[in-house]
Design an enzyme around this catalytic site. Structure first.
Site, short mmCIF file in Angstrom:
data_model
loop_
_atom_site.label_atom_id
_atom_site.label_comp_id
_atom_site.label_asym_id
_atom_site.label_seq_id
_atom_site.Cartn_x
_atom_site.Cartn_y
_atom_site.Cartn_z
N ASN A 23 0.82 -1.11 0.11
CA ASN A 23 -0.09 -0.02 -0.03
C ASN A 23 1.11 1.24 0.00
OD1 ASN A 23 -2.01 1.89 0.30
ND2 ASN A 23 -2.29 1.26 2.81
N LYS B 96 0.34 4.31 -0.30
CA LYS B 96 -0.56 5.46 0.37
C LYS B 96 -0.14 6.66 -0.97
CE LYS B 96 0.03 3.32 4.65
NZ LYS B 96 0.26 3.34 6.09
N HIS C 182 -9.53 1.27 4.65
CA HIS C 182 -8.24 1.35 5.41
C HIS C 182 -8.36 2.22 6.76
CE1 HIS C 182 -3.93 2.86 6.41
NE2 HIS C 182 -3.78 1.70 5.89
N GLU D 246 -6.74 4.59 7.75
CA GLU D 246 -6.60 6.17 7.36
C GLU D 246 -7.64 6.76 6.94
OE1 GLU D 246 -2.82 5.55 5.27
OE2 GLU D 246 -1.86 5.00 7.29
N GLU E 112 -5.46 -4.73 10.52
CA GLU E 112 -4.36 -4.05 10.89
C GLU E 112 -4.64 -3.32 12.29
OE1 GLU E 112 -2.19 -2.75 6.86
OE2 GLU E 112 -4.02 -1.49 7.09
N GLY F 147 2.69 2.14 10.57
CA GLY F 147 3.51 3.20 10.41
C GLY F 147 4.33 3.63 11.79
N SER G 270 3.53 -2.31 10.17
CA SER G 270 5.19 -2.42 10.37
C SER G 270 5.67 -3.76 9.92
CB SER G 270 5.26 -1.79 11.83
OG SER G 270 4.99 -0.67 12.01
P1 PGA Z 1 2.80 0.18 7.68
O1 PGA Z 1 1.68 0.52 6.92
O2 PGA Z 1 3.50 -1.29 7.02
O3 PGA Z 1 3.79 1.32 7.10
O4 PGA Z 1 2.75 0.21 9.13
C1 PGA Z 1 0.70 -0.64 6.78
C2 PGA Z 1 -0.65 -0.02 6.26
O5 PGA Z 1 -1.01 0.87 6.65
O6 PGA Z 1 -1.20 -0.84 5.49
#
Ligand code: PGA
Length: 250
Positions: A9, A11, A94, A96, A166, A172, A212
Site C-alpha cells: 500500500n 499511500k 483502510h 487512514e 491492521e 507506520g 510495520s
Molecule cells: P505500515 O502500513 O506497514 O507502514 O505500518 C501498513 C498499512 O497501513 O497498510
C-alpha cells in the site's frame, strides 16, 4: 492451502514516473515468488503501473473505490474507471480512510459491493485502535467491523475476499503486533466469518496482517496458522525491503 497474498500500500507516495521506475526494478527482483503480489499506487499512477507490470507476476490495486457508478461525487473514482484502466484489486476501509476521511462500516460495505460489481478483488481492512486494545475490546471492534463490511455479501464472494487485519497502533509506528497476537486476531476474524457463513467460507477467505511488516518479521508472521500474507505500507516503498517480505521464506 490458502495462497499467500502480499500487497504494498503505497499511500500518497511516488509520482507516476517514480512508480514506473520502481516497479521495473521490483519485477526483476521478485520474479518467480511463490505468492500473489499486488502493488497499490495512487490513482494517477495506475495506468502507467498497469502498463509497466504487464508480463510480470505483479498485479495492481487501487487504494479506494466509490460506490456509485458515476455522478456528482467530486474527487471520487468509480469501479468502472478502475476496471477500464486494468486494475485487479482495491483496498477498502483502510484505517487512514476511517480516521481522516470519515469512512464508516456502512461506507466500507457500499464500496465493497461496488468492487464486487466490477469484479475487482477487494482487500477489506479492519483493526482496533490502541485505546480499544487497552480496554480489552479488540475482538468486539473486529467483529463489528467485519459484520458491517460483509452485510448482504453472498458467500461465494466472501470466499474470494481478502481481509487485512491492521491494528491501528501498529501502522507506520514501527510497533508490530506479536505474531501470536496477530494470529489470534486473524483467527478471531475467521471465526466471525464462520459464524456469518460457514466453515468452508471461513477456510477460504484470506486474512492478511498489516502494521510495520518488514523483512525481519515477515517470516514469523506469515508462517502462523491464520495469517495469509501482509498488507505492507512503509516497507513496500523500497524494492529491497518489499522483496525481502515477498521472499520471506528465503
Ligand atoms: P505500515 O502500513 O506497514 O507502514 O505500518 C501498513 C498499512 O497501513 O497498510
Amino acid at each position: 492451502m490458502r495462497k499467500k497474498i502480499i500487497a504494498g500500500n503505497w499511500k500518497m507516495n511516488k509520482t507516476p514516473k517514480q512508480a514506473v521506475e520502481f516497479v521495473n526494478e521490483l519485477k526483476e527482483k521478485i520474479a518467480g515468488a511463490d505468492a500473489d503480489i499486488v502493488v497499490c499506487p495512487t490513482f494517477v499512477c495506475l495506468p502507467a503501473v498497469v502498463e509497466a507490470v504487464k508480463g510480470s507476476n505483479i498485479k495492481v490495486g487501487a487504494q479506494n473505490i466509490h460506490w456509485a457508478d458515476n455522478g456528482a461525487f467530486t474527487g471520487e473514482i468509480s469501479g468502472e474507471m478502475l476496471k477500464e484502466v486494468g486494475v485487479d484489486y482495491v483496498i477498502i476501509g483502510h484505517s487512514e480512510r476511517r480516521q481522516y476521511f470519515g469512512e464508516t462500516d456502512e461506507t466500507v460495505n457500499n464500496r465493497l459491493k461496488a468492487a464486487l460489481k466490477y469484479e475487482l478483488s477487494p482487500i477489506v481492512c479492519v483493526g482496533e485502535l490502541l485505546s480499544e486494545r487497552e480496554v480489552g475490546i479488540t475482538n468486539q471492534v473486529l467483529e463489528t467491523q467485519t459484520v458491517g463490511a460483509l452485510k448482504d455479501i453472498p458467500a461465494e464472494d466472501v470466499k474470494e475476499l481478502v481481509i487485512a487485519y491492521e491494528p491501528v497502533w501498529a501502522i507506520g509506528t514501527g510497533k508490530t503486533a506479536s505474531s501470536d497476537d496477530a494470529n489470534d486476531a486473524c483467527k478471531f476474524i475467521r471465526s466471525v466469518v464462520e459464524k456469518l457463513y460457514n466453515k468452508e467460507v471461513a477456510e477460504a477467505v484470506r486474512i492478511q496482517y498489516g502494521g510495520s511488516v518488514k523483512p525481519s518479521n515477515a517470516k514469523e508472521l506469515f508462517t502462523t496458522s491464520d495469517i495469509d500474507g501482509g498488507l505492507v505500507g512503509g516497507a513496500s516503498l523500497k524494492a529491497d525491503d518489499f522483496t525481502g517480505i515477498v521472499k520471506y521464506n528465503g
